[in-house]
Design a protein around this motif. Structure first.
Motif, PDB file in Angstrom:
ATOM      1  N   UNK A  48    -103.605 -59.982  12.139  1.00 11.64           N
ATOM      2  CA  UNK A  48    -102.895 -60.643  13.233  1.00 11.64           C
ATOM      3  C   UNK A  48    -103.808 -61.697  13.858  1.00 11.64           C
ATOM      4  N   UNK A  49    -103.300 -62.921  13.978  1.00 13.54           N
ATOM      5  CA  UNK A  49    -104.118 -63.977  14.571  1.00 13.54           C
ATOM      6  C   UNK A  49    -104.211 -63.774  16.081  1.00 13.54           C
ATOM      7  N   UNK A  50    -105.158 -64.456  16.705  1.00 10.70           N
ATOM      8  CA  UNK A  50    -105.439 -64.222  18.115  1.00 10.70           C
ATOM      9  C   UNK A  50    -104.273 -64.611  19.006  1.00 10.70           C
ATOM     10  N   UNK A  51    -103.580 -65.691  18.708  1.00 10.31           N
ATOM     11  CA  UNK A  51    -102.443 -66.103  19.536  1.00 10.31           C
ATOM     12  C   UNK A  51    -101.347 -65.049  19.527  1.00 10.31           C
ATOM     13  N   UNK A  52    -101.076 -64.490  18.353  1.00  9.98           N
ATOM     14  CA  UNK A  52    -100.045 -63.446  18.263  1.00  9.98           C
ATOM     15  C   UNK A  52    -100.489 -62.184  18.994  1.00  9.98           C
ATOM     16  N   UNK A  53    -101.772 -61.826  18.837  1.00 12.62           N
ATOM     17  CA  UNK A  53    -102.291 -60.657  19.546  1.00 12.62           C
ATOM     18  C   UNK A  53    -102.195 -60.854  21.058  1.00 12.62           C
ATOM     19  N   UNK A  54    -102.545 -62.043  21.522  1.00  8.56           N
ATOM     20  CA  UNK A  54    -102.461 -62.339  22.950  1.00  8.56           C
ATOM     21  C   UNK A  54    -101.020 -62.172  23.445  1.00  8.56           C
ATOM     22  N   UNK A  55    -100.058 -62.666  22.688  1.00  3.63           N
ATOM     23  CA  UNK A  55     -98.653 -62.557  23.085  1.00  3.63           C
ATOM     24  C   UNK A  55     -98.217 -61.099  23.151  1.00  3.63           C
ATOM     25  N   UNK A  56     -98.606 -60.293  22.180  1.00  2.00           N
ATOM     26  CA  UNK A  56     -98.253 -58.866  22.192  1.00  2.00           C
ATOM     27  C   UNK A  56     -98.886 -58.159  23.395  1.00  2.00           C
ATOM     28  N   UNK A  57    -100.148 -58.475  23.661  1.00  2.00           N
ATOM     29  CA  UNK A  57    -100.822 -57.823  24.781  1.00  2.00           C
ATOM     30  C   UNK A  57    -100.197 -58.221  26.108  1.00  2.00           C
ATOM     31  N   UNK A  58     -99.773 -59.460  26.245  1.00  2.00           N
ATOM     32  CA  UNK A  58     -99.130 -59.876  27.489  1.00  2.00           C
ATOM     33  C   UNK A  58     -97.770 -59.205  27.659  1.00  2.00           C
ATOM     34  N   UNK A 102     -97.245 -56.200  26.771  1.00  2.00           N
ATOM     35  CA  UNK A 102     -97.566 -54.828  27.161  1.00  2.00           C
ATOM     36  C   UNK A 102     -98.168 -54.735  28.562  1.00  2.00           C
ATOM     37  N   UNK A 103     -98.981 -55.724  28.931  1.00  2.00           N
ATOM     38  CA  UNK A 103     -99.815 -55.607  30.133  1.00  2.00           C
ATOM     39  C   UNK A 103     -99.495 -56.628  31.212  1.00  2.00           C
ATOM     40  N   UNK A 104     -98.676 -57.618  30.907  1.00  2.00           N
ATOM     41  CA  UNK A 104     -98.429 -58.691  31.855  1.00  2.00           C
ATOM     42  C   UNK A 104     -99.489 -59.777  31.743  1.00  2.00           C
ATOM     43  N   UNK A 105     -99.228 -60.890  32.394  1.00  2.00           N
ATOM     44  CA  UNK A 105    -100.119 -62.042  32.301  1.00  2.00           C
ATOM     45  C   UNK A 105    -101.526 -61.710  32.779  1.00  2.00           C
ATOM     46  N   UNK A 106    -101.640 -60.963  33.898  1.00  2.00           N
ATOM     47  CA  UNK A 106    -102.960 -60.645  34.458  1.00  2.00           C
ATOM     48  C   UNK A 106    -103.717 -59.612  33.636  1.00  2.00           C
ATOM     49  N   UNK A 111    -112.814 -60.941  21.232  1.00  2.00           N
ATOM     50  CA  UNK A 111    -111.671 -61.733  20.772  1.00  2.00           C
ATOM     51  C   UNK A 111    -110.745 -62.015  21.956  1.00  2.00           C
ATOM     52  N   UNK A 112    -110.436 -60.951  22.680  1.00  2.00           N
ATOM     53  CA  UNK A 112    -109.695 -61.013  23.930  1.00  2.00           C
ATOM     54  C   UNK A 112    -110.151 -59.836  24.776  1.00  2.00           C
ATOM     55  N   UNK A 113    -109.841 -59.877  26.069  1.00  2.00           N
ATOM     56  CA  UNK A 113    -110.141 -58.745  26.937  1.00  2.00           C
ATOM     57  C   UNK A 113    -108.829 -58.237  27.526  1.00  2.00           C
ATOM     58  N   UNK A 114    -108.556 -56.953  27.350  1.00  2.00           N
ATOM     59  CA  UNK A 114    -107.334 -56.331  27.853  1.00  2.00           C
ATOM     60  C   UNK A 114    -107.643 -55.508  29.090  1.00  2.00           C
ATOM     61  N   UNK A 115    -106.739 -55.571  30.097  1.00  2.00           N
ATOM     62  CA  UNK A 115    -106.950 -54.904  31.376  1.00  2.00           C
ATOM     63  C   UNK A 115    -105.743 -54.032  31.715  1.00  2.00           C
ATOM     64  N   UNK A 116    -105.610 -52.872  31.094  1.00  2.00           N
ATOM     65  CA  UNK A 116    -104.459 -52.003  31.387  1.00  2.00           C
ATOM     66  C   UNK A 116    -104.543 -51.407  32.783  1.00  2.00           C
TER      67      UNK A 116
END
Length: 461
Positions: free
Chosen positions: A1-11, A13-17, A41-46
């Motif tokens: 999964x490319x980073x843009x797609x991963x970012x979209x999936x994470x948003x 799940x978690x919202x923009x913030x 790659x990205x930082x997720x903040x659940x």
């Protein structure tokens, strides 16, 4: 999964913030970590266990490695990440969900800082007695994941002894909720122990049930000078007996460290004259200052009569207690000549004097102009050895000098800081081949794809 797609999936799940891009993550405060290790790659903040589980399910399906982050105050590179990895920060999971004064427990999310819990339970007449210098940044989840120790282990134990139950999420997103609130619970395997001290390699701790203690009503602190190491060991036993279980800290400073933290630019003037080989900060906590203060002083006077104490400075107020502790905690003075190598080891008290002499002798033979400062929680068998040679490239040679003597003494290369990346090559000095093999078996069972904090603690199998 490319980073843009991963970012979209994470948003989703978690919202923009809930998602931070790599460039922005690299600009965030690094805690005790070097800024160049704050990569991802990205930082997720659940914000909840369910969101942590959703992120891990996504990463498991896509084979994306995940590095959990607490307060980033570790000292063994246990939270380092690479540009290929996702950082999972628990910083938004910072709610204290319950404080139960009758049961003397608190339920808190993993991102709550140690200091926040300490302050929250005080109005209830309670204390969370684990304490360490990074209390304002270190998180409870990180404390548990690394089995933190700190200043008062001699009385209250490591973080492991304070955790009654916890909730963790496995690499595949499975939630293991074992939020036990009882001190006694022998119903099968104690599963929480799998995650305490595992440094995020077996699961991500999200919530904890923590054992509290009654808030002490008295505190007595003294700084004492001692003539030799035999007197140090004798004083430890004497104070523990004389105070009837009230001894809460016994911090020992070798001469060089004491002189470092009591000379400019250090803020503390020396409460006791320089020149003795050892200095100890002794603390007791109890129930009645009017009774406990005289008992504490009487114990010191008896020790002085035995010749174990050469001189003493006894705090007469809370301000003076804090000042003596500030002296012991001023470890940043060891960076006065440049950033040093820091070590955290444990070994039998009877072996400490010989061990330190061996290490210092080997350092002096190799680097005559080196600096070496030794101090630590001697009552817990824990020493901190800080070395400055002036060259970053000397690290491996210094490690060999510090760690190699521990094996025949059955000591540990890590007393309270964990293994991370830094101590991984030396784990075999403190753990047998059978123990390491069993660790690998647990890792394979819980994280067969090697996605959780990969590369930490154990060498790749």
């Amino acid at each position: 999964m490319d980073t843009d797609t991963l970012r979209a999936h994470l948003r989703d799940l978690l919202g923009e913030a809930g998602v931070v891009d790599a460039a922005d993550a690299a600009q965030r405060p690094a805690g005790f970590m070097r800024q160049d290790t704050v990569q991802c790659r990205l930082l997720a903040r659940p914000r909840s266990t369910d969101e942590v589980a959703a992120v891990l399910r996504l990463c498991h399906a896509q084979r994306i490695p995940v590095v959990p982050h607490g307060g980033r105050t570790g000292l063994v590179h246990g939270a380092d990440a690479t540009p290929a990895q996702l950082v999972l920060s628990l910083e938004r999971m910072n709610a204290i969900e319950a404080i139960d004064p009758r049961q003397r427990v608190a339920v808190a999310q993993a991102g709550v800082t140690l200091q926040a819990l300490q302050e929250a339970v005080q109005p209830h007449g309670l204390a969370f007695p684990l304490d360490l210098g990074a209390r304002g940044s270190a998180t409870l989840g990180g404390n548990a994941a690394t089995n933190a120790g700190g200043n008062r282990v001699i009385r209250h134990g490591m973080m492991r002894e304070r955790v009654l139950g916890l909730e963790a999420v496995l690499a595949d997103g499975t939630v293991v909720s074992s939020l036990n609130r009882m001190l006694k619970n022998n119903a099968g395997y104690d599963l929480k122990q799998l995650f305490i001290g595992s440094e995020g390699t077996l699961g991500v701790i999200t919530r904890l049930v923590l054992r509290l203690a009654e808030l002490p009503a008295s505190q007595n602190v003294a700084l004492v000078a001692l003539p030799d190491f035999d007197a140090v060991a004798a004083l430890l036993g004497h104070m523990d007996r004389a105070l009837g279980g009230g001894l809460s800290a016994f911090e020992v400073m070798w001469r060089a460290f004491y002189e470092l933290v009591t000379t400019p630019p250090a803020a503390s003037a020396p409460p006791l004259a320089h020149g003795q080989p050892f200095y100890a900060l002794v603390e007791s906590q109890g129930a009645d200052q009017a009774l406990d203060g005289p008992r504490f002083v009487a114990a010191l006077e008896a020790a002085m009569a035995q010749g174990w104490i050469v001189d003493a400075a006894v705090a007469s107020s809370a301000r003076e207690c804090a000042a003596l502790w500030a002296l012991r905690d001023d470890v940043m003075q060891t960076a006065r000549h440049g950033w040093p190598f820091t070590f955290d080891v444990s070994l039998p008290i009877a072996a400490m004097e010989g061990y330190v002499a061996q290490v210092q002798g080997a350092l002096a033979a190799r680097w005559p102009a080196h600096h070496c400062w030794v101090f630590g929680h001697l009552g817990d068998g824990n020493l901190h050895v800080v070395v400055h040679t002036g060259a970053d490239g000397d690290r491996e040679a210094v490690e060999q000098i510090v760690y190699a003597p521990l094996a025949p003494l059955q000591g540990s290369v890590s007393a309270e800081h964990g293994i991370g990346l830094e101590k991984k090559p030396y784990l075999h000095l403190s753990r047998s081949a059978a123990e390491i093999a069993l660790m690998r078996t647990l890792k394979q069972a819980l994280d067969p794809l090697q996605l959780l904090n990969p590369g930490k603690v154990l060498h790749d199998s």
